[in-house]
Write an enzyme that holds these catalytic residues in place. Structure first.
Site, PDB file in Angstrom:
ATOM      1  N   HIS A  38      -2.287  -1.457  16.158  1.00 42.36           N
ATOM      2  CA  HIS A  38      -3.220  -2.430  15.593  1.00 42.36           C
ATOM      3  C   HIS A  38      -4.589  -2.415  16.268  1.00 42.36           C
ATOM      4  CE1 HIS A  38       0.796  -3.766  14.290  1.00 42.36           C
ATOM      5  NE2 HIS A  38       0.159  -3.971  13.162  1.00 42.36           N
ATOM      6  N   HIS A  89       4.081   1.444   2.397  1.00 46.11           N
ATOM      7  CA  HIS A  89       5.279   0.716   1.946  1.00 46.11           C
ATOM      8  C   HIS A  89       5.902   1.451   0.751  1.00 46.11           C
ATOM      9  CE1 HIS A  89       2.320  -2.604   3.099  1.00 46.11           C
ATOM     10  NE2 HIS A  89       3.171  -2.559   4.102  1.00 46.11           N
ATOM     11  N   LYS A 140      -3.353  -1.911   6.373  1.00 48.02           N
ATOM     12  CA  LYS A 140      -4.308  -2.877   5.858  1.00 48.02           C
ATOM     13  C   LYS A 140      -5.341  -3.188   6.929  1.00 48.02           C
ATOM     14  CE  LYS A 140      -5.122  -7.534   4.703  1.00 48.02           C
ATOM     15  NZ  LYS A 140      -4.725  -8.899   4.544  1.00 48.02           N
ATOM     16  N   LYS A 148      -2.897   5.909  11.271  1.00 50.66           N
ATOM     17  CA  LYS A 148      -1.838   5.332  10.432  1.00 50.66           C
ATOM     18  C   LYS A 148      -2.472   4.468   9.342  1.00 50.66           C
ATOM     19  CE  LYS A 148       1.925   2.041  10.483  1.00 50.66           C
ATOM     20  NZ  LYS A 148       2.314   0.747  11.023  1.00 50.66           N
ATOM     21  N   HIS A 164       0.852  -1.199   0.000  1.00 45.42           N
ATOM     22  CA  HIS A 164       0.000   0.000   0.000  1.00 45.42           C
ATOM     23  C   HIS A 164       0.883   1.242   0.000  1.00 45.42           C
ATOM     24  CE1 HIS A 164       0.616   0.802   4.260  1.00 45.42           C
ATOM     25  NE2 HIS A 164       0.098  -0.376   4.614  1.00 45.42           N
ATOM     26  N   CYS A 170      -2.884  -2.604  21.569  1.00 42.14           N
ATOM     27  CA  CYS A 170      -1.697  -2.186  20.828  1.00 42.14           C
ATOM     28  C   CYS A 170      -2.082  -0.905  20.076  1.00 42.14           C
ATOM     29  CB  CYS A 170      -1.267  -3.263  19.831  1.00 42.14           C
ATOM     30  SG  CYS A 170      -0.183  -2.595  18.548  1.00 42.14           S
ATOM     31  N   CYS A 213       1.860  -8.974  20.613  1.00 39.84           N
ATOM     32  CA  CYS A 213       0.987  -8.484  19.538  1.00 39.84           C
ATOM     33  C   CYS A 213       1.454  -9.132  18.240  1.00 39.84           C
ATOM     34  CB  CYS A 213       1.058  -6.956  19.415  1.00 39.84           C
ATOM     35  SG  CYS A 213       0.210  -6.376  17.923  1.00 39.84           S
ATOM     36  N   CYS A 252       2.489  -6.627  15.480  1.00 45.87           N
ATOM     37  CA  CYS A 252       3.864  -6.103  15.587  1.00 45.87           C
ATOM     38  C   CYS A 252       4.878  -7.226  15.605  1.00 45.87           C
ATOM     39  CB  CYS A 252       4.049  -5.313  16.877  1.00 45.87           C
ATOM     40  SG  CYS A 252       3.029  -3.861  17.023  1.00 45.87           S
TER      41      CYS A 252
HETATM   42  N1  MSP Z   1       8.534  -6.979   8.388  1.00 47.59           N
HETATM   43  C1  MSP Z   1       8.699  -5.867   9.223  1.00 47.59           C
HETATM   44  C2  MSP Z   1       9.999  -5.141   8.940  1.00 47.59           C
HETATM   45  C3  MSP Z   1      11.228  -5.988   9.039  1.00 47.59           C
HETATM   46  S1  MSP Z   1      12.668  -5.102   8.607  1.00 47.59           S
HETATM   47  C4  MSP Z   1      13.907  -6.079   9.053  1.00 47.59           C
HETATM   48  C5  MSP Z   1       7.550  -4.886   9.011  1.00 47.59           C
HETATM   49  N2  MSP Z   1       6.877  -4.988   7.851  1.00 47.59           N
HETATM   50  S2  MSP Z   1       5.638  -4.081   7.411  1.00 47.59           S
HETATM   51  O1  MSP Z   1       5.126  -4.679   6.218  1.00 47.59           O
HETATM   52  O2  MSP Z   1       4.737  -3.891   8.482  1.00 47.59           O
HETATM   53  O3  MSP Z   1       6.274  -2.726   6.992  1.00 47.59           O
HETATM   54  C6  MSP Z   1       6.467  -1.670   7.900  1.00 47.59           C
HETATM   55  C7  MSP Z   1       7.069  -0.508   7.151  1.00 47.59           C
HETATM   56  O4  MSP Z   1       6.228  -0.168   6.025  1.00 47.59           O
HETATM   57  C8  MSP Z   1       7.178   0.778   7.930  1.00 47.59           C
HETATM   58  O5  MSP Z   1       8.292   0.825   8.782  1.00 47.59           O
HETATM   59  C9  MSP Z   1       7.248   1.766   6.796  1.00 47.59           C
HETATM   60  O6  MSP Z   1       8.489   1.698   6.160  1.00 47.59           O
HETATM   61  C10 MSP Z   1       6.191   1.235   5.858  1.00 47.59           C
HETATM   62  N3  MSP Z   1       4.854   1.696   6.218  1.00 47.59           N
HETATM   63  C11 MSP Z   1       3.758   0.911   6.425  1.00 47.59           C
HETATM   64  N4  MSP Z   1       2.690   1.716   6.716  1.00 47.59           N
HETATM   65  C12 MSP Z   1       3.072   2.997   6.707  1.00 47.59           C
HETATM   66  C13 MSP Z   1       2.404   4.223   6.899  1.00 47.59           C
HETATM   67  N5  MSP Z   1       1.101   4.310   7.148  1.00 47.59           N
HETATM   68  N6  MSP Z   1       3.137   5.356   6.777  1.00 47.59           N
HETATM   69  C14 MSP Z   1       4.478   5.340   6.503  1.00 47.59           C
HETATM   70  N7  MSP Z   1       5.128   4.195   6.325  1.00 47.59           N
HETATM   71  C15 MSP Z   1       4.476   2.997   6.432  1.00 47.59           C
HETATM   72  O7  MSP Z   1       7.326  -4.054   9.860  1.00 47.59           O
END
Ligand code: MSP
Length: 514
Positions: free
Chosen positions: A149, A23, A305, A302, A20, A146, A128, A131
């Site tokens: 979430h 990411h 999904k 935030k 999304h 959390c 959680c 997380c």
């Molecule tokens: N798998 C772990 C990360 C492991 S790294 C060794 C994880 N994955 S995640 O799919 O949840 O991705 C989190 C990351 O996605 C955030 O740190 C950020 O880079 C990005 N984002 C996801 N949602 C976001 C927002 N709403 N806003 C900004 N960045 C976001 O955590």
């Protein structure tokens, strides 16, 4: 002089959700930085990928009636497709299910175990799954949820292996104190320091295993096959697998210049678990950790999904174009702070900066060359006096541009690029070429060509973000440049060329009509 290495990473994304906009932001920001550093002639390695083990993925696969491996492959592919659509220039897409990664995880675990920093213990905590970590009571909301979430954690009690993270806290704290820009922006550095202080009080270490009786989807511990590796311990190591830990000769050079970009949701694993793991494994810690805020979707929450308020990057890019989407994301968010997302904000930003300032200025200039000189660009024409003024602006803004970039302040760097372009508009308003054409002014052609060179110079500073349109603009005009970021207009060479047809660079958006 040998080229300086530069290593940049995104988090590896969980495969329980399709990509999304959140990411996409981190990935585009890293891509922008990778492109910028390549233009600065550094030897860049850019890593992204997917995090595929753990409870969360096992649960999501089960819900879909698929095996974890099938499910992970499917969603990992969705990330790879999205990044291809968005012109992401990563050097490797790593999956934690890759065989070289499994080797890294097992060899690091064995090393730390042999050093005596891993022990077996009983533990009870609040976990959680969103997380994929235990949360302390302080981290929960008043209602015991959390905060990211919006659901209660599970109480888990089991025997697990623990990593003696506490043993490395003082060394790590000292390093943070010695190098103020190790964790940026500063507020996140302060947060890491205070979290470590709190963890020191509790005296808690890091649980790094899960019994197979509860979870099988993971990398087996090399010293106890009844357990798999805790997903964060596994995932963080991707950063060294990606550049060939124990395999590649260039590993040390890249690792010495390593930059991890994350959002604040995963500050604790990156600011606390990872550096202590590295110290225990006998490796240097990373060069810097860059932390940005959240894109907020509906309800000012935030974007995610699980909350169902996330924007789809591929449809947005199909709508406004890849370059414009990249520009919006990089310009709108102040790196480190949260930023609201609405389609209206996207349209407004694109209309103001790209359609009006850059697009309109380009369109007017090219049209006047077409109208008054039948499109002929003549390289022999003397440069106009205005070039001196533009050169002063170039020198001043380029300094700010580069320091903003090096400091990951993308919005400031882009603003600096527009400070090259906007004054050109002013110069045109003052000179009034349409009047000068009627008077057959002798310097009109020189004026228009110098303005054109100014636009081209400003556009070069947008190249890490506008990855298609800047090249397109140069192809319309058939101009060349001597260096990636010009600081004087004589570094732009116009060629003998007659303008033909061209497309408008950035159309305006009328939100009501789309
Ligand atoms: N798998 C772990 C990360 C492991 S790294 C060794 C994880 N994955 S995640 O799919 O949840 O991705 C989190 C990351 O996605 C955030 O740190 C950020 O880079 C990005 N984002 C996801 N949602 C976001 C927002 N709403 N806003 C900004 N960045 C976001 O955590």
């Amino acid at each position: 002089m040998s080229q300086e290495h530069y290593y940049i990473t995104t988090p590896i994304y969980y495969v329980n959700a399709r990509p999304h906009l959140g990411h996409t932001y981190t990935t585009i920001a890293c891509d922008t930085m990778a492109r910028y550093q390549r233009l600065r002639k550094r030897k860049v390695f850019f890593l992204t990928g997917t995090d595929e083990h753990g409870d969360k993925i096992a649960e999501a696969a089960e819900k879909e009636g698929k095996t974890a491996a099938e499910y992970a492959t499917e969603i990992s592919q969705a990330f790879q497709n999205a990044w291809a659509t968005l012109n992401i220039t990563h050097d490797r897409f790593i999956r934690t299910t890759d065989s070289d990664h499994k080797k890294t995880v097992q060899s690091v675990l064995q090393k730390i175990y042999d050093n005596g920093d891993i022990y077996l213990d009983q533990y009870e905590g609040k976990y959680c799954t969103g997380c994929e970590r235990y949360l302390t009571d302080k981290e929960l909301t008043e209602d015991g949820l959390c905060p990211d979430h919006q659901r209660p954690p599970k109480i888990i009690k089991e025997e697990n292996y623990f990593f003696r993270m506490q043993k490395y806290f003082d060394r790590w704290l000292q390093m943070i104190h010695d190098k103020p820009d190790l964790i940026r922006p500063a507020r996140y550095r302060n947060e890491v320091i205070s979290t470590i202080e709190a963890l020191k009080e509790i005296g808690e270490d890091l649980s790094i295993s899960r019994p197979k009786t509860r979870l099988e989807w993971g990398i087996e511990l090399p010293f106890d096959t009844k357990y798999v590796t805790y997903v964060w311990f596994d995932a963080l190591l991707n950063y060294i697998t990606g550049i060939g830990y124990n395999q590649s000769e260039s590993f040390d050079q890249y690792w010495a210049h390593s930059h991890h970009m994350i959002a604040k949701d995963i500050l604790k694993p990156h600011g606390i678990y990872w550096p202590t793991m590295l110290l225990a494994a006998g490796l240097p810690v990373y060069d810097s950790l860059l932390v940005h805020g959240y894109w907020l979707g509906w309800g000012d929450l935030k974007m995610s999904k699980s909350l169902g308020n996330a924007a789809d990057p591929e449809s947005l890019s199909a709508n406004v174009g890849e370059d414009a989407l990249r520009y919006f994301l990089m310009r709108e968010m102040n790196f480190g702070s949260d930023s609201k997302f609405t389609e209206e904000l996207v349209y407004r930003r694109i209309n103001n900066d790209l359609a009006n300032d850059l697009g309109n200025m380009t369109q007017r200039t090219l049209s006047m060359i077409k109208k008054y000189y039948q499109g002929k660009i003549d390289p022999v024409v003397e440069p106009h006096d205005l070039e001196k003024q533009v050169n002063d602006i170039l020198i001043e803004t380029s300094e700010r541009y580069h320091s903003s970039f090096e400091n990951f302040e993308f919005h400031k760097a882009l603003e600096a690029a527009f400070e090259i372009i906007r004054p050109l508009n002013q110069m045109v308003e003052e000179y009034q070429p349409w009047k000068k054409a009627k008077e057959n002014a002798p310097d009109l052609q020189s004026f228009l060509q110098s303005i054109l060179k100014g636009i081209l110079a400003g556009a070069l500073y947008l190249k890490p973000v506008l990855v298609n349109k800047v090249d397109y603009l140069f192809s319309i005009v058939q101009a060349e440049y001597e260096t990636a970021f010009v600081t004087s207009l004589d570094q732009i060479k116009l060629k003998d060329h007659t303008l033909d047809q061209w497309d408008i660079l950035f159309p305006r958006y009328e939100p009501d009509k789309t």
